[in-house]
Design a protein around this motif. Sequence first.
Motif, PDB file in Angstrom:
ATOM      1  N   VAL A 103    -126.946 -40.511  24.643  1.00 40.02           N
ATOM      2  CA  VAL A 103    -127.247 -41.922  24.389  1.00 40.02           C
ATOM      3  C   VAL A 103    -126.111 -42.597  23.630  1.00 40.02           C
ATOM      4  O   VAL A 103    -125.721 -43.722  23.955  1.00 40.02           O
ATOM      5  CB  VAL A 103    -128.583 -42.078  23.621  1.00 40.02           C
ATOM      6  N   VAL A 104    -125.556 -41.908  22.632  1.00 40.42           N
ATOM      7  CA  VAL A 104    -124.549 -42.569  21.778  1.00 40.42           C
ATOM      8  C   VAL A 104    -123.120 -42.363  22.303  1.00 40.42           C
ATOM      9  O   VAL A 104    -122.146 -42.712  21.628  1.00 40.42           O
ATOM     10  CB  VAL A 104    -124.642 -42.095  20.297  1.00 40.42           C
ATOM     11  N   TYR A 105    -123.020 -41.865  23.524  1.00 38.05           N
ATOM     12  CA  TYR A 105    -121.701 -41.512  24.079  1.00 38.05           C
ATOM     13  C   TYR A 105    -120.693 -42.663  24.006  1.00 38.05           C
ATOM     14  O   TYR A 105    -119.554 -42.490  23.575  1.00 38.05           O
ATOM     15  CB  TYR A 105    -121.876 -41.048  25.533  1.00 38.05           C
TER      16      TYR A 105
ATOM     17  N   GLN B  56    -133.259 -39.866  34.465  1.00 41.65           N
ATOM     18  CA  GLN B  56    -132.829 -41.187  34.947  1.00 41.65           C
ATOM     19  C   GLN B  56    -133.063 -42.246  33.872  1.00 41.65           C
ATOM     20  O   GLN B  56    -132.231 -43.133  33.667  1.00 41.65           O
ATOM     21  CB  GLN B  56    -133.561 -41.528  36.261  1.00 41.65           C
ATOM     22  N   ARG B  57    -134.183 -42.140  33.139  1.00 39.68           N
ATOM     23  CA  ARG B  57    -134.400 -43.099  32.039  1.00 39.68           C
ATOM     24  C   ARG B  57    -133.381 -42.865  30.931  1.00 39.68           C
ATOM     25  O   ARG B  57    -132.946 -43.814  30.268  1.00 39.68           O
ATOM     26  CB  ARG B  57    -135.848 -43.013  31.539  1.00 39.68           C
ATOM     27  N   LEU B  58    -132.964 -41.604  30.746  1.00 38.11           N
ATOM     28  CA  LEU B  58    -131.908 -41.323  29.760  1.00 38.11           C
ATOM     29  C   LEU B  58    -130.594 -42.009  30.193  1.00 38.11           C
ATOM     30  O   LEU B  58    -129.883 -42.584  29.355  1.00 38.11           O
ATOM     31  CB  LEU B  58    -131.695 -39.809  29.626  1.00 38.11           C
ATOM     32  N   CYS B  59    -130.302 -41.938  31.477  1.00 39.34           N
ATOM     33  CA  CYS B  59    -129.069 -42.597  31.965  1.00 39.34           C
ATOM     34  C   CYS B  59    -129.146 -44.110  31.740  1.00 39.34           C
ATOM     35  O   CYS B  59    -128.135 -44.753  31.420  1.00 39.34           O
ATOM     36  CB  CYS B  59    -128.840 -42.287  33.443  1.00 39.34           C
ATOM     37  N   ILE B  60    -130.340 -44.671  31.897  1.00 39.63           N
ATOM     38  CA  ILE B  60    -130.507 -46.108  31.629  1.00 39.63           C
ATOM     39  C   ILE B  60    -130.349 -46.365  30.123  1.00 39.63           C
ATOM     40  O   ILE B  60    -129.682 -47.319  29.715  1.00 39.63           O
ATOM     41  CB  ILE B  60    -131.858 -46.621  32.193  1.00 39.63           C
ATOM     42  N   ALA B  61    -130.909 -45.463  29.280  1.00 41.79           N
ATOM     43  CA  ALA B  61    -130.738 -45.605  27.812  1.00 41.79           C
ATOM     44  C   ALA B  61    -129.258 -45.545  27.451  1.00 41.79           C
ATOM     45  O   ALA B  61    -128.776 -46.324  26.621  1.00 41.79           O
ATOM     46  CB  ALA B  61    -131.500 -44.495  27.090  1.00 41.79           C
ATOM     47  N   ARG B  62    -128.528 -44.628  28.067  1.00 45.77           N
ATOM     48  CA  ARG B  62    -127.095 -44.481  27.789  1.00 45.77           C
ATOM     49  C   ARG B  62    -126.353 -45.763  28.177  1.00 45.77           C
ATOM     50  O   ARG B  62    -125.456 -46.226  27.467  1.00 45.77           O
ATOM     51  CB  ARG B  62    -126.542 -43.289  28.585  1.00 45.77           C
ATOM     52  N   ALA B  63    -126.760 -46.343  29.305  1.00 45.55           N
ATOM     53  CA  ALA B  63    -126.125 -47.598  29.742  1.00 45.55           C
ATOM     54  C   ALA B  63    -126.468 -48.742  28.786  1.00 45.55           C
ATOM     55  O   ALA B  63    -125.597 -49.526  28.394  1.00 45.55           O
ATOM     56  CB  ALA B  63    -126.573 -47.926  31.166  1.00 45.55           C
ATOM     57  N   ILE B  64    -127.729 -48.812  28.370  1.00 44.83           N
ATOM     58  CA  ILE B  64    -128.163 -49.894  27.466  1.00 44.83           C
ATOM     59  C   ILE B  64    -127.451 -49.807  26.121  1.00 44.83           C
ATOM     60  O   ILE B  64    -127.127 -50.825  25.509  1.00 44.83           O
ATOM     61  CB  ILE B  64    -129.702 -49.803  27.235  1.00 44.83           C
ATOM     62  N   ALA B  65    -127.211 -48.567  25.646  1.00 44.98           N
ATOM     63  CA  ALA B  65    -126.609 -48.367  24.317  1.00 44.98           C
ATOM     64  C   ALA B  65    -125.248 -49.064  24.208  1.00 44.98           C
ATOM     65  O   ALA B  65    -124.834 -49.478  23.133  1.00 44.98           O
ATOM     66  CB  ALA B  65    -126.456 -46.874  24.029  1.00 44.98           C
ATOM     67  N   ALA B  66    -124.581 -49.209  25.331  1.00 42.34           N
ATOM     68  CA  ALA B  66    -123.262 -49.847  25.327  1.00 42.34           C
ATOM     69  C   ALA B  66    -123.365 -51.374  25.373  1.00 42.34           C
ATOM     70  O   ALA B  66    -122.342 -52.062  25.442  1.00 42.34           O
ATOM     71  CB  ALA B  66    -122.442 -49.340  26.509  1.00 42.34           C
TER      72      ALA B  66
END
Length: 303
Positions: free
Chosen positions: A157-159, A206-216
């Motif tokens: 998430v914080v990548y 897939q929701r994690l990938c969306i979280a990772r995208a949102i974090a940015a």
Amino acid sequence: MQAQTEAGPEKSGISEQSPTPPRPAVDPPADRLVEVAAGREVTAEVHGAVLGETPVLEIDRFNLWYGTKQALHRITMPIPHGKVTALVGPSGCGKSTLLRSVNRLNDLVASVRITGDMRLNGDSIYDPRMDVIELRKRMGMVFQKPNPFPMSIYENVVYSLRIDGENCRAVLDEVCEASLRGAALWDEVKDRLHESALGLSGGQQQRLCIARAIAAEPEVLLLDEPCSALDPIATGKVEDLIQELRGRYSVLIVTHNMQQASRTSDYTAFMYLGRLIEYGPTTDIFTKPILKETEAYVTGRFG
Ligand SMILES: Nc1ncnc2c1ncn2[C@@H]1O[C@H](COP(=O)(O)OP(=O)(O)OP(=O)(O)O)[C@@H](O)[C@H]1O
Ligand SMILES: [Mg+2]
């Protein structure tokens, strides 16, 4: 109305330098798809409601070729700010090509040539001075198959913050929780944040990938068939999430699932053979489209 049968300039042997004006659009649009299949230009039906929105993204007379094959034909469409816009159309009509062009992923394909432009909040995406790495940071992209990185849920998430040099634990913790909540995943993973993301189910990934995208904090979120590798329950959760993103994020989603488009989006654009055919509020596209061709597609009569 009869379809036009005259050969286009390209068929009559007249060179591109010819002063012959472009072929006029067919109107009324009987057999518009026949015209498209014959290689003639048609005008897209863009509903007034779309044009009344503030755009986050403006696609402006965009053409794209893979080698000699033209995959996108003069696409002009604004993508509204803070709304979910769905791209639908038969396989091979150019949906993924258009989406990948937004963050210039097609730059990686050697044979690609483009003309026209796109603008992200007014900035030219294809300006030669555009820093493509910076551009991609301004957008989030989620693909068909979930692609969590082989690291913990937390670090996934914080990548984007990590690569920007953010190391303050309190900041990272806060973004991690907010993004996972935003992606409707927090309650399921809050007790296992430091376990591998690869241990999550497909829908959770897939929701994690969306979280990772949102974090940015992307200006626009690009989703290419994000549910096609998921089972119906996981699909339902991701669709619920996309609906929750409405109003908070600008989302451009490719889907071949008409129910998904009608459930999750505010606007729907119908593409065919690389052209935009009709684009309007989702309820209008599904219940009273301008074109009978659009109605035939969304009701499953071809495609
Ligand atoms: N890298 C590539 N090189 C050459 N042609 C390509 C490439 N990628 C896509 N195409 C072609 O461009 C056209 C549009 O493809 P695209 O993948 O954008 O369609 P799509 O609407 O996303 O289809 P689908 O619903 O099957 O995912 C197709 O004819 C495809 O074969
Ligand atoms: Mg595709």
